[in-house]
Design an enzyme around this catalytic site. Structure first.
Site, PDB file in Angstrom:
ATOM      1  N   GLY A 221      24.693   9.535 -15.924  1.00 53.95           N
ATOM      2  CA  GLY A 221      25.295  10.859 -15.924  1.00 53.95           C
ATOM      3  C   GLY A 221      25.862  11.282 -17.259  1.00 53.95           C
ATOM      4  O   GLY A 221      25.259  11.092 -18.318  1.00 53.95           O
ATOM      5  N   TYR A 356      42.535  14.266  -7.519  1.00 51.16           N
ATOM      6  CA  TYR A 356      41.712  14.421  -8.716  1.00 51.16           C
ATOM      7  C   TYR A 356      42.358  15.417  -9.690  1.00 51.16           C
ATOM      8  O   TYR A 356      42.429  15.168 -10.895  1.00 51.16           O
ATOM      9  CB  TYR A 356      40.318  14.908  -8.313  1.00 51.16           C
ATOM     10  CG  TYR A 356      39.320  14.961  -9.440  1.00 51.16           C
ATOM     11  CD1 TYR A 356      38.772  13.800  -9.969  1.00 51.16           C
ATOM     12  CD2 TYR A 356      38.905  16.185  -9.961  1.00 51.16           C
ATOM     13  CE1 TYR A 356      37.837  13.856 -10.999  1.00 51.16           C
ATOM     14  CE2 TYR A 356      37.974  16.249 -10.980  1.00 51.16           C
ATOM     15  CZ  TYR A 356      37.441  15.084 -11.499  1.00 51.16           C
ATOM     16  OH  TYR A 356      36.518  15.146 -12.519  1.00 51.16           O
TER      17      TYR A 356
END
Length: 450
Positions: A221, A356
């Site tokens: 990624g 997050y």
């Protein structure tokens, strides 16, 4: 992941159909390719030029030295403009803006696809007269608003000169070149503050030549894209990831001709192991990219301790512990760079991501506080905050939600991992030595957050 819609509305019959139906037509962005010119056409430099050695003249002279076709006033019959640079560092009143911004507006319909608009202004100071403060802050709102008007993959960004930074100094000119280049394709509507640091001239083709960089979460990624981009720019790369990703990690490390270190960054000795590996294999350590991160999304009402604690442990606490080791190491002393991955979720928040969002906001606070701790050795600490980036993770979002998320920015598309990597590589370069404690959003000017 490929954004098929963007490709369809830019080719053949489907492009014509989309135009007739009034559908969004996001442009194919101008991204970096070796050998391409810095700017795809003439450059217009605007700004007060009432004395020898003015800031606008210094910028124009620098761009002329790059063999660009530089103009100081709009003209008819020229090729499509590749860039417009508004040097507004010497304005004193809001009335001073009119001549220059309207001159820029007069050429916007004649800009090339993927054109760049960059503003330069002085940072407002607490003791500024109200008229001066208003003029300087006005450039912020102008730049962000203009970015939302541009089309054809064009972007508008700005540099804010702080603490007496010289418009003709490399500390300003290197970020200016980066904003003008194809490397900043998915950065839009952003204002980057540049300090007065003494920055050496760099080779923009290989700015990291001779430097050693560590990238965590490098197996796939965005992390793999960062490793490739740093290697392209000349760095020797240490690729770090968990043992479970060992096969992918080795593949990336071999591809970039770097070294691999299998490591859980939450381990108490992670920092010591990173420094020891860099010392043994490369003899130095210059750039550390904190890319590794995880998500464990749940509404707070359904959040358990495992989900909350694991995200904070990986995304924030591990970086803090590693940075403590870096700051104490004799290996991390030659104008070092720390670049951390934050997120627009840490700026604007996101439903179901309280853990997050907290972790990424914590990263932003961390780099701001770490920045002055590196100043004595010419070091910097910055964060990159991606928006919607086309990755394996976003590919798992339901189709309708994914399509909406892609279009919620001024460029009307998702970014690519390489867009984040380009920003990281810039902040890790010698030319970014006057940028520290900053957060650079790579989000296409996402329509949420500042």
């Amino acid at each position: 992941m490929t954004d098929r819609y963007t490709h369809l509305v830019n080719t053949g019959f489907t492009a014509t159909l989309a135009k007739r139906l009034g559908l969004p037509q996001p442009a194919i962005l101008r991204r970096f390719s070796a050998g391409d010119p810095l700017v795809p056409g003439p450059v217009l430099v605007l700004g007060p030029d009432t004395h020898d050695g003015s800031d606008s003249d210094a910028v124009a002279q620098h761009l002329l030295g790059l063999d660009l076709d530089v103009h100081r006033s709009p003209s008819t019959g020229t090729a499509r403009w590749g860039a417009v640079v508004l040097v507004l560092t010497e304005i004193e009143r809001v009335e001073d803006l009119s001549e220059h911004v309207l001159a820029a507006g007069s050429v916007l319909k004649q800009t090339a696809r993927g054109a760049r608009v960059v503003t330069l202004v002085r940072e407002p100071q607490p003791d500024d007269a109200p008229a001066l403060a208003a003029a300087r802050q006005a450039v912020d709102g102008f730049t962000r608003s203009l970015a939302k008007e541009l089309r054809g993959g064009a972007t508008a960004n700005g540099l804010v000169l702080a603490g007496g930074a010289a418009a003709g100094g490399e500390g300003v000119l290197a970020p200016l070149r980066w904003f003008l280049s194809a490397r900043s394709a998915f950065v839009d509507g952003q204002l980057l503050t540049v300090g007065p640091a003494d920055v050496p001239a760099q080779d923009d083709a290989r700015p990291l030549e001779g430097r050693v960089a560590v990238v965590t979460g490098a197996a796939r990624g965005i992390g793999a894209a960062i490793a490739r981009t740093l290697a392209r720019d000349g760095a020797a790369v240490v690729c770090v990831d968990v043992p479970a990703a060992g096969e992918h990690l080795a593949k990336v490390a071999n591809e970039v001709r770097g070294t691999a270190l299998q490591l859980d960054i939450t381990a108490d000795d992670a920092g010591e192991r990173i420094v020891a590996h860099a010392r043994a294999r490369h003899g130095r350590l210059d750039v550390v990219v904190h890319n590794a991160g995880i998500t464990r999304d749940k509404l707070l009402a359904n959040m358990d301790a495992a989900r909350w604690d694991s995200v904070l442990a990986v995304n924030t606490a591990a970086q803090l512990r590693i940075n403590d080791v870096l700051l104490a190491s004799d290996l991390f002393r030659d104008a070092p760079r720390i670049v951390s991955l934050a997120s627009t979720s840490g700026i604007a928040g996101n439903r179901g991501q309280t853990n997050y969002g907290a972790s990424k906001a914590g990263v932003i606070g961390m780099v701001r506080a770490t920045s002055p701790l590196l100043a004595d050795v010419g070091g910097t600490a910055n964060a990159v905050a991606p928006g919607f980036i086309e990755t394996e993770m976003t590919a798992r979002i339901p189709f309708a939600t994914r399509e909406v998320a892609r279009r919620l920015n001024s460029l009307q598309q998702g970014g690519q991992p390489v867009d984040v990597a380009e920003a990281v590589a810039f902040l890790g370069s010698p030319g970014a030595g006057a940028v520290s404690g900053q957060v650079l959003r790579v989000c296409g000017q996402n329509l949420v957050g500042a």
